[in-house]
Scaffold this active site. Sequence first.
Site, PDB file in Angstrom:
ATOM      1  N   LYS A 191       0.867  -1.169   0.000  1.00  0.00           N
ATOM      2  CA  LYS A 191       0.000   0.000   0.000  1.00  0.00           C
ATOM      3  C   LYS A 191       0.909   1.225   0.000  1.00  0.00           C
ATOM      4  O   LYS A 191       1.347   1.702   1.045  1.00  0.00           O
ATOM      5  CB  LYS A 191      -0.915  -0.001   1.237  1.00  0.00           C
ATOM      6  CG  LYS A 191      -2.267   0.717   1.032  1.00  0.00           C
ATOM      7  CD  LYS A 191      -2.157   2.201   0.734  1.00  0.00           C
ATOM      8  CE  LYS A 191      -1.880   3.014   1.982  1.00  0.00           C
ATOM      9  NZ  LYS A 191      -1.818   4.499   1.660  1.00  0.00           N
TER      10      LYS A 191
ATOM     11  N   GLU B 285       9.604   1.821  11.292  1.00  0.00           N
ATOM     12  CA  GLU B 285      10.625   2.862  11.266  1.00  0.00           C
ATOM     13  C   GLU B 285       9.858   4.162  11.219  1.00  0.00           C
ATOM     14  O   GLU B 285       9.199   4.478  10.223  1.00  0.00           O
ATOM     15  CB  GLU B 285      11.546   2.687  10.057  1.00  0.00           C
ATOM     16  CG  GLU B 285      12.848   3.463  10.191  1.00  0.00           C
ATOM     17  CD  GLU B 285      12.822   4.751   9.417  1.00  0.00           C
ATOM     18  OE1 GLU B 285      12.706   5.817  10.074  1.00  0.00           O
ATOM     19  OE2 GLU B 285      12.899   4.714   8.189  1.00  0.00           O
TER      20      GLU B 285
ATOM     21  N   CYS C 225      13.862  10.830   7.217  1.00  0.00           N
ATOM     22  CA  CYS C 225      13.708  10.592   8.652  1.00  0.00           C
ATOM     23  C   CYS C 225      15.032  10.693   9.393  1.00  0.00           C
ATOM     24  O   CYS C 225      15.060  10.946  10.595  1.00  0.00           O
ATOM     25  CB  CYS C 225      13.072   9.227   8.891  1.00  0.00           C
ATOM     26  SG  CYS C 225      13.964   7.879   8.086  1.00  0.00           S
TER      27      CYS C 225
ATOM     28  N   GLU D  21       9.211  17.241  15.047  1.00  0.00           N
ATOM     29  CA  GLU D  21       9.682  16.875  13.717  1.00  0.00           C
ATOM     30  C   GLU D  21       8.985  17.743  12.669  1.00  0.00           C
ATOM     31  O   GLU D  21       7.766  17.713  12.536  1.00  0.00           O
ATOM     32  CB  GLU D  21       9.411  15.402  13.437  1.00  0.00           C
ATOM     33  CG  GLU D  21       9.985  14.931  12.115  1.00  0.00           C
ATOM     34  CD  GLU D  21       9.758  13.457  11.842  1.00  0.00           C
ATOM     35  OE1 GLU D  21      10.616  12.834  11.229  1.00  0.00           O
ATOM     36  OE2 GLU D  21       8.699  12.931  12.256  1.00  0.00           O
TER      37      GLU D  21
END
Length: 485
Positions: free
Chosen positions: A180, A256, A290, A389
């Site tokens: 997906k 992750e 990331c 973030e």
Amino acid sequence: MINKVRPIDCRHFINGQYVDSDKGRTFDNINPATEEVIGVVAEGTQEEVDAAVQAAKRALKGPWCEFTPNERSNVLRRIGDIILERKEELAILEAMDTGKPYEMALEVDITRAAYNFHFFADYLTSLGTEAYQQDDQALHYAIRRPVGVVGMINPWNLPLLLLTWKMAPCLAAGNTAVMKPAEWTPMTATVLAEIIKEAGVPDGVVNLVHGFGPNAAGSALTEHPDVDAITFTGETKTGSAIMKAAAPTLKKLSYELGGKNPNIIFADADLDEVIDTTLKSSFMNQGEVCLCGSRIYVERPVYEAFLEKFVDRTKQLQVGDPFKEGTKVGAVISKEHYDRVQQYIGIAKEEGGTIVAGGGRPKGEQKGYYIEPTIVTGLTRDSRCVREEIFGPVVTVLPFDEEEDVIEQANDTHYGLGTTIWTNDLRRAHRVAHKVEAGIIWVNTWYLRDLRTPFGGLKQSGIGREGGMHSFEFYSELSNITIKL
């Protein structure tokens, strides 16, 4: 070549065939660099997910389960080869989908995607398990079997690279899969399905359902009772939601997740080398990585010298058209994300920060979600822009005086994904590396990866590890066999 490749409409891939959604549901695919609609994407829901999962479940008992490790290795190698044969086409599609520079997509995303398959093709053939002889009573040995049907929920920042990072060990271990991809970046996943079939993977082993996440294809996949494992790369809150959805069926999970990574620069480091790498760790892929070092801590004796050079080099970065030669920073992924990053730049000003580079749209760019590489100084450790973030081309730079103080600041976060340490003091390098709380710690480098090593984060940056044997620990199950002697 660039002029010959056009964007593609994206359909589901189920049981070896491209198919439309039930009732013809679609949504638009938008190029973030031009804001133009470049195609339509089939919108999957529960019906398409169920069809894909059932195809994957059947394929577990089909010809795929008879492939030997060497045969699976040959198939994986062929997938990697085909990716390289089509690398320009894939890089163009990736750049159109993400807004990233074409040169980066070609050199990093597509090259690494092929290597992911080549690496696990080789690694698979050297894989073993354990055996123990219990005096003269028995022989115990372990065998590895596939975990089953794996759901793969993929992010939009490095779409093909991260999808192949999951798919290669998944297939190496003999599993079947339902992909997906992120709704913003559907094109290279669609082509990958075709490549996998061309390489000789039987129908039903790899399936693809496009669509959205909550209350849509993503939720249907995580909740499906016949999905045995979920691997997810993305935002931490989404990971938490997936964990709740997967709990009733006790699926295996590999995450992750987010990061707010510290980049610690001591005064004895080679400043020119630091600047070169910090430009990459700050702004590569528009900061939508990331592992980007978005919190930069500089020891006070070199703080001013570092900042002067860093600001000057940042202002020289070419921002704009992803297909223009020399472009280093492209467009961020969407209007929604553009507004979010700009909001954080506004918050930085409200919190007393000074924008010493960037902060707005590049001059001359009327269309596209472009943001200048932005450097913020003057913030405190409690500022939102230091703690949260942002996932864009925005970094904060703070001075520090003592080693223990910078370690405390680096660890003062819910995240624990990556850290970069710059020093030529060998003892300090080891000392600080042992004290910072992160799953991936680089000393005098950044983004240097050996695919045998464990990859993953601490705290709210993830669950589990992938890479080499660590990938097989997730994508396979061990059974122990005891033979009485």
